[in-house]
Structures are given as structure tokens and as C-alpha cells.
Scaffold this active site. Structure first.
Site, PDB file in Angstrom:
ATOM      1  N   SER A   1      -4.702  -9.306  -3.998  1.00 49.38           N
ATOM      2  CA  SER A   1      -5.204 -10.198  -5.051  1.00 49.38           C
ATOM      3  C   SER A   1      -4.121 -11.170  -5.514  1.00 49.38           C
ATOM      4  CB  SER A   1      -5.688  -9.367  -6.240  1.00 49.38           C
ATOM      5  OG  SER A   1      -4.630  -8.574  -6.742  1.00 49.38           O
TER       6      SER A   1
ATOM      7  N   CYS B   1       9.714  22.495 -12.204  1.00 50.47           N
ATOM      8  CA  CYS B   1      10.899  23.292 -11.899  1.00 50.47           C
ATOM      9  C   CYS B   1      10.855  24.551 -12.777  1.00 50.47           C
ATOM     10  CB  CYS B   1      12.168  22.497 -12.185  1.00 50.47           C
ATOM     11  SG  CYS B   1      13.667  23.506 -12.043  1.00 50.47           S
TER      12      CYS B   1
ATOM     13  N   ASN C   1       0.823  -1.203   0.000  1.00 49.43           N
ATOM     14  CA  ASN C   1       0.000   0.000   0.000  1.00 49.43           C
ATOM     15  C   ASN C   1       0.855   1.250   0.000  1.00 49.43           C
ATOM     16  OD1 ASN C   1      -2.155  -1.670   0.014  1.00 49.43           O
ATOM     17  ND2 ASN C   1      -2.608  -1.456   2.195  1.00 49.43           N
TER      18      ASN C   1
ATOM     19  N   PRO D   1     -11.623 -11.786   1.971  1.00 51.10           N
ATOM     20  CA  PRO D   1     -13.018 -12.239   1.847  1.00 51.10           C
ATOM     21  C   PRO D   1     -13.284 -12.956   0.531  1.00 51.10           C
ATOM     22  CG  PRO D   1     -12.880  -9.854   1.570  1.00 51.10           C
ATOM     23  CD  PRO D   1     -11.511 -10.312   1.947  1.00 51.10           C
TER      24      PRO D   1
ATOM     25  N   HIS E   1       5.829  -0.315  -2.628  1.00 55.13           N
ATOM     26  CA  HIS E   1       5.350   0.451  -3.786  1.00 55.13           C
ATOM     27  C   HIS E   1       5.367   1.956  -3.558  1.00 55.13           C
ATOM     28  CE1 HIS E   1       3.064  -3.369  -5.310  1.00 55.13           C
ATOM     29  NE2 HIS E   1       4.365  -3.435  -5.492  1.00 55.13           N
TER      30      HIS E   1
HETATM   31  P1  NAD Z   1      -5.964  -5.426  -5.451  1.00 52.44           P
HETATM   32  O1  NAD Z   1      -6.902  -4.262  -5.612  1.00 52.44           O
HETATM   33  O2  NAD Z   1      -5.452  -6.073  -6.677  1.00 52.44           O
HETATM   34  O3  NAD Z   1      -6.670  -6.548  -4.565  1.00 52.44           O
HETATM   35  C1  NAD Z   1      -7.309  -6.212  -3.359  1.00 52.44           C
HETATM   36  C2  NAD Z   1      -7.608  -7.490  -2.617  1.00 52.44           C
HETATM   37  O4  NAD Z   1      -8.158  -7.135  -1.355  1.00 52.44           O
HETATM   38  C3  NAD Z   1      -8.632  -8.397  -3.306  1.00 52.44           C
HETATM   39  O5  NAD Z   1      -8.129  -9.730  -3.324  1.00 52.44           O
HETATM   40  C4  NAD Z   1      -9.871  -8.295  -2.421  1.00 52.44           C
HETATM   41  O6  NAD Z   1     -10.627  -9.505  -2.388  1.00 52.44           O
HETATM   42  C5  NAD Z   1      -9.246  -8.001  -1.077  1.00 52.44           C
HETATM   43  N1  NAD Z   1     -10.119  -7.299  -0.148  1.00 52.44           N
HETATM   44  C6  NAD Z   1     -11.120  -6.425  -0.416  1.00 52.44           C
HETATM   45  N2  NAD Z   1     -11.657  -5.977   0.719  1.00 52.44           N
HETATM   46  C7  NAD Z   1     -10.976  -6.546   1.742  1.00 52.44           C
HETATM   47  C8  NAD Z   1     -11.043  -6.455   3.166  1.00 52.44           C
HETATM   48  N3  NAD Z   1     -11.932  -5.657   3.761  1.00 52.44           N
HETATM   49  N4  NAD Z   1     -10.177  -7.189   3.903  1.00 52.44           N
HETATM   50  C9  NAD Z   1      -9.255  -7.997   3.319  1.00 52.44           C
HETATM   51  N5  NAD Z   1      -9.152  -8.123   1.974  1.00 52.44           N
HETATM   52  C10 NAD Z   1      -9.984  -7.408   1.193  1.00 52.44           C
HETATM   53  O7  NAD Z   1      -4.790  -4.903  -4.508  1.00 52.44           O
HETATM   54  P2  NAD Z   1      -3.289  -5.390  -4.371  1.00 52.44           P
HETATM   55  O8  NAD Z   1      -3.220  -6.868  -4.426  1.00 52.44           O
HETATM   56  O9  NAD Z   1      -2.730  -4.687  -3.193  1.00 52.44           O
HETATM   57  O10 NAD Z   1      -2.554  -4.848  -5.684  1.00 52.44           O
HETATM   58  C11 NAD Z   1      -2.870  -3.604  -6.269  1.00 52.44           C
HETATM   59  C12 NAD Z   1      -1.735  -2.532  -6.176  1.00 52.44           C
HETATM   60  O11 NAD Z   1      -2.349  -1.236  -6.199  1.00 52.44           O
HETATM   61  C13 NAD Z   1      -0.986  -2.574  -4.904  1.00 52.44           C
HETATM   62  O12 NAD Z   1       0.243  -3.096  -5.172  1.00 52.44           O
HETATM   63  C14 NAD Z   1      -0.874  -1.138  -4.397  1.00 52.44           C
HETATM   64  O13 NAD Z   1       0.400  -0.612  -4.620  1.00 52.44           O
HETATM   65  C15 NAD Z   1      -1.823  -0.367  -5.200  1.00 52.44           C
HETATM   66  N6  NAD Z   1      -2.938   0.173  -4.385  1.00 52.44           N
HETATM   67  C16 NAD Z   1      -2.700   0.668  -3.129  1.00 52.44           C
HETATM   68  C17 NAD Z   1      -3.748   1.164  -2.346  1.00 52.44           C
HETATM   69  C18 NAD Z   1      -3.433   1.723  -0.988  1.00 52.44           C
HETATM   70  O14 NAD Z   1      -2.327   2.138  -0.729  1.00 52.44           O
HETATM   71  N7  NAD Z   1      -4.408   1.685  -0.057  1.00 52.44           N
HETATM   72  C19 NAD Z   1      -5.052   1.158  -2.850  1.00 52.44           C
HETATM   73  C20 NAD Z   1      -5.261   0.656  -4.153  1.00 52.44           C
HETATM   74  C21 NAD Z   1      -4.195   0.162  -4.905  1.00 52.44           C
END
Ligand code: NAD
Length: 253
Positions: free
Chosen positions: A199, A157, A109, A224, A126
Site C-alpha cells: 500500500s 523465562c 512480509n 490491483p 520487518h
Molecule cells: P498492506 O496490507 O498495507 O497493503 C497490501 C497491498 O497489497 C494493497 O495495496 C493491496 O491493494 C495489494 N494487494 C492485495 N492483493 C494483491 C494481490 N493479489 N497482488 C498484488 N497486490 C495485492 O500491506 P503492506 O503495504 O505490506 O504493509 C503492511 C505491513 O504489515 C507490512 O509491512 C508487513 O510487515 C505486515 N504484514 C505482513 C504480512 C505477511 O507477511 N504476509 C501480511 C499482512 C501484513
């Protein structure tokens, strides 16, 4: 949203966590969902659904339309600043403090919710959405401060026109080497790996569960929904981060 995790699986994972000398936790966008920050896929179904990730999260997309990409990140920054850590973030940090030397927390994140929940040493694979950096190195070889760029969308700049960009890792870019090495080390050395809210579609982070399992760790997933790395797990706990993490960790002294 999700059924409750199987109580026997929950108890088994808790027992392994209790006995572990080293625990590695990998979190993804689902970790922040209950704080109101959309996951990657959700984000693309909302206001910005007309853009694809290549346009929003790549240097090529930024160069093609810097204002549009800058505005998209500005909107996300507002959401991150307004969001608050939930019970799952707090449970992880509290567990880490109760057991010094046990927890290594690695996140995909780009928000700062783990840090604000009390775990500032979180390894960020990331980057940091709230940080600014230059799009390219200063052509004059100076260590210019992006905070002093001329205002604009994006700021630039005043001397050379270099753009400011958000400090996140975009598609096609290398992950910060030190963070990736630290994450690999933690996956290799842990007794238990907990994978929360990812994911498993984004590499190399998605490979950390497999690294840990091959090195002998017990692997548990908290999500979930199905993920692409469920097969790497000894246990899959079907539930959300804010529900399952306190249930797993809060009774461990
Ligand atoms: P993803 O969006 O690909 O997958 C999210 C996963 O979270 C899914 O498998 C989903 O089923 C699960 N999920 C949804 N709600 C949930 C909950 N309440 N509790 C537990 N799991 C839950 O995200 P990813 O795998 O992290 O990859 C996407 C990339 O996008 C990341 O590498 C990140 O850098 C970036 N990203 C970051 C943020 C952030 O910083 N909050 C937000 C969106 C995307």
C-alpha cells in the site's frame, strides 16, 4: 478483482527487466494474498476486527495483554505454515536463478514464502513471524534460548519472568539496521525497481521506490488497486502478483 494490466506497459517493463543489470524487487502483504495470507487491512476486518494495530503490533499492546497478542500471532503462524508459495513467488526466484547477480529481493512480509519458493537470501525488513525472541534483554546478561522458555501464552523465562515475543518489527520499533541498509543500497544501485503488493503506507519501506527513482531507476508497481506511491512509478501494472509476475518474468531467459 483487477483488470488485466495494459499490454504495452507490460511489454515495456519486461524490456527494461531484460536489459537490467540490477533489479530490486520490493514486496508487501499483497504478494502473499493469493497464498491465502490476509493483507494487514484484510486481517483487521476478520476475526480480530475488534483490535486495532496499536494493540496487536506494538510493545505497548503486548505488555497490556500478552496472552491476547500472543494468541493472535499464534493464529497467524498457523496460517503462514499452511500457506504455499504461488506462481509469482516461483517466477521471482526462478528469474533470480536464471540471471545470477541481478536480483535483490526485499520484503516487508514476515512470512517465509519467498524463501520457500527458492530465494533464501530475501532481505526481510520487518522480521520473521515464525521466530521467537525475548521481549527484553536477559537481566543477568545471559544468551538464553527462547525455545527453552516455560510453556505459556506467551512462554516465559522460569527464572526472571521475561516474555517470549514474535520476531517481527512492531510499530514504533527500529527496522533491522543491516536489512534496511541493504535495501537502501539495492534501491540506489538498481536499474529497475519492481514494487509488488504494498500500500506504500508503511515507512521507511514506502520510501524505497522514491529512492530508486531519484537514483535513476525505472520504477514499476504491480497492484490491483491504487497505492500511496503510484506517483513514484513510471508504470503501474494493474493486476495481481500471481498473474503479473509470471507474465513479466517467465519469458526472460
Ligand atoms: P498492506 O496490507 O498495507 O497493503 C497490501 C497491498 O497489497 C494493497 O495495496 C493491496 O491493494 C495489494 N494487494 C492485495 N492483493 C494483491 C494481490 N493479489 N497482488 C498484488 N497486490 C495485492 O500491506 P503492506 O503495504 O505490506 O504493509 C503492511 C505491513 O504489515 C507490512 O509491512 C508487513 O510487515 C505486515 N504484514 C505482513 C504480512 C505477511 O507477511 N504476509 C501480511 C499482512 C501484513
Amino acid at each position: 478483482m483487477a483488470e488485466a494490466p495494459d499490454p504495452a506497459a507490460l511489454a515495456a517493463v519486461r524490456a527494461h527487466l531484460d536489459a537490467a543489470r540490477r533489479v530490486c524487487v520490493l514486496t508487501g502483504a499483497g504478494m502473499s494474498a493469493e497464498s491465502g495470507i490476509p493483507t494487514f487491512r484484510d486481517a483487521l476486518t476478520g476475526l480480530w476486527s475488534r483490535f486495532d494495530p496499536a494493540q496487536l503490533a506494538s510493545e505497548e499492546g503486548f505488555r497490556a495483554d500478552p496472552a491476547r497478542v500472543w494468541d493472535w500471532y499464534a493464529e497467524r503462524r498457523v496460517g503462514v505454515r499452511q500457506a504455499q508459495p504461488h506462481a509469482g513467488h516461483v517466477a521471482l526466484a526462478a528469474f533470480g536463478h536464471r540471471r545470477p547477480g541481478v536480483l535483490t529481493l526485499v520484503t516487508q512480509n514476515v512470512d517465509d514464502l519467498h524463501q520457500r519458493a527458492g530465494w533464501p537470501q530475501t532481505i526481510r525488513l520487518h522480521g520473521d513471524i515464525l521466530a521467537d525472541r525475548w521481549l527484553r534483554p536477559c537481566p543477568r546478561g545471559r544468551a538464553c534460548d527462547p525455545a527453552r522458555a516455560a510453556a505459556g501464552r506467551p512462554p516465559r523465562c522460569a527464572e526472571c519472568g521475561n516474555f517470549v515475543r514474535p520476531g517481527v518489527v512492531w510499530f514504533g520499533e527500529m527496522l533491522p539496521a543491516a536489512a534496511l541498509e541493504a535495501a537502501d543500497r539495492c534501491a540506489m544501485a538498481c536499474d529497475v525497481m519492481l514494487v509488488v503488493g504494498t500500500s506504500g503506507a508503511v515507512w521507511p519501506a514506502a520510501g524505497l521506490a522514491s529512492t530508486a527513482r531519484r537514483a535513476g531507476a525505472q520504477v514499476a508497481i504491480v497492484n490491483p488497486h491504487e497505492s500511496e506511491i503510484d506517483d513514484e512509478a513510471h508504470w503501474v501494472l494493474r493486476g495481481t502478483a500471481a498473474g503479473v509476475l509470471p507474465a513479466l518474468l517467465d519469458t526472460l531467459g
